[in-house]
Design an enzyme around this catalytic site. Structure first.
Site, mmCIF file in Angstrom:
data_model
loop_
_atom_site.group_PDB
_atom_site.id
_atom_site.type_symbol
_atom_site.label_atom_id
_atom_site.label_comp_id
_atom_site.label_asym_id
_atom_site.label_seq_id
_atom_site.Cartn_x
_atom_site.Cartn_y
_atom_site.Cartn_z
ATOM 1 N N VAL A 109 44.504 37.218 45.920
ATOM 2 C CA VAL A 109 45.538 38.248 46.085
ATOM 3 C C VAL A 109 45.279 39.199 47.254
ATOM 4 C CG1 VAL A 109 46.329 38.220 43.685
ATOM 5 C CG2 VAL A 109 44.495 39.806 44.369
ATOM 6 N N TYR A 160 35.909 51.512 41.315
ATOM 7 C CA TYR A 160 36.858 50.963 40.334
ATOM 8 C C TYR A 160 37.937 51.977 39.951
ATOM 9 C CZ TYR A 160 38.427 48.354 36.175
ATOM 10 O OH TYR A 160 39.163 47.668 35.238
#
Ligand code: NDP
Length: 282
Positions: A73, A165
């Site tokens: 992706v 993250y």
């Protein structure tokens, strides 16, 4: 009381799930297939995707198309090809779950390895942006469609020492809201799910047990680790016909964890970096 979820309701719809070869993505893909949709999953590892397609077929009795596309992706051409494969089944695309994500960083910000930071930001934010960029025009042309980003409790509740993250997931939230505003005029909806701790390979180092797991459970009113089906049920609602007036929402599915603080990873990171590094003394 035993409750069963009725199946069906997505017959004829075409769905794409990035990161659909495992974990939450596979859970979403299985749920959509069970409800009758044509499903395309993508990821980087062909063997994993082949096994996942077999698993979905074994778990459902669908005549619909279940297929995979190998795609990273973060690479635009590969996203274009995956979206085209998903749309080729019916000529359009009804739902997308941008689930591919993860992290290469764990540790204090003052020890951050810049390459790992950049790859984590790229995977989560750029990967979601590219998925929306190429799926949305097909949906806009059809005048409807629903895109679901997969964010995290690490966006709503700051996780100290969790590196890129949380910022990456916060970026997903913002990209989804940006897209929701821009695409609403074409009938395309964009929302994000913020899962709490869900039992998958990604977080096996936590769910295996120990102080960090205990802390997660203490922070959750519902006091249990999530299952992929918990997230798939919300994704199913968001891609389906019962949510057609809902867009731009960032929805926690986390056992209520968002009411508390982020989890305490000290017991994992302190033995690696030392107590001083956790307060910036490197
Ligand atoms: P998994 O590691 O099982 O799933 C991640 C999937 O994404 C894998 O199938 C992986 O396949 C794929 N993937 C990774 N990088 C890429 C890439 N560059 N291009 C395409 N596919 C890629 O973990 P989870 O199911 O737990 O995670 C799914 C999502 O849920 C992630 O976005 C994660 O951040 C999020 N999440 C998970 C939580 C949890 O507790 N489990 C909590 C909150 C959010 P491959 O490596 O073969 O490409």
């Amino acid at each position: 009381m035993t409750m069963t979820t009725p199946t069906g309701g997505l017959e004829g719809a075409a769905m794409l799930v990035t990161g659909g070869g495992s974990g939450i993505g596979l859970g979403c893909a299985t749920r959509f297939a069970r409800d009758g949709a044509h499903v395309t999953i993508c990821g980087r590892t062909e063997d994993r995707l082949v096994a996942a397609v077999e698993q979905i077929r074994a778990a459902t009795s669908t005549d619909a198309t279940i297929q995979y596309a190998v795609a990273d992706v973060t690479e635009e051409d590969s996203v274009v090809a995956a979206v085209a494969a998903a749309a080729s089944i019916t000529g359009t695309l009804d739902g997308v779950v941008a689930c591919a994500g993860g992290s290469e960083t764990l540790g204090p910000i003052t020890t951050m390895e810049v390459g790992a930071w950049r790859r984590t930001i790229d995977l989560n934010i750029t990967g979601t942006m590219l998925t929306i960029k190429h799926a949305a025009p097909i949906m806009a042309k059809a005048g409807s469609g629903s895109i679901v980003g997969i964010s995290s409790i690490a966006s709503s509740n700051v996780h100290p020492w969790f590196g890129a993250y949380g910022p990456g997931k916060a970026g997903i939230d913002h990209v989804c809201q940006l897209a929701a505003i821009e695409l609403g005029a074409s009938g395309v909806r964009v929302n994000a799910i913020r899962p709490g701790l869900v039992d998958t390979e990604l977080v096996g180092f936590v769910t295996a047990g120990g102080e960090v797991l205990d802390d997660y459970l203490a922070c959750m009113p519902l006091g249990r680790v999530g299952a992929v089906e918990d997230i798939a049920a919300l994704a199913r609602f968001l891609v389906g016909p019962d949510s057609t007036w809902i867009t731009g929402q960032l929805i926690n599915a986390d056992g209520g964890h968002q009411l508390s603080r982020g989890p305490d990873y000290r017991s994992i990171v302190e033995p690696i970096y030392g107590a001083d590094a956790l307060r910036g003394l490197t």
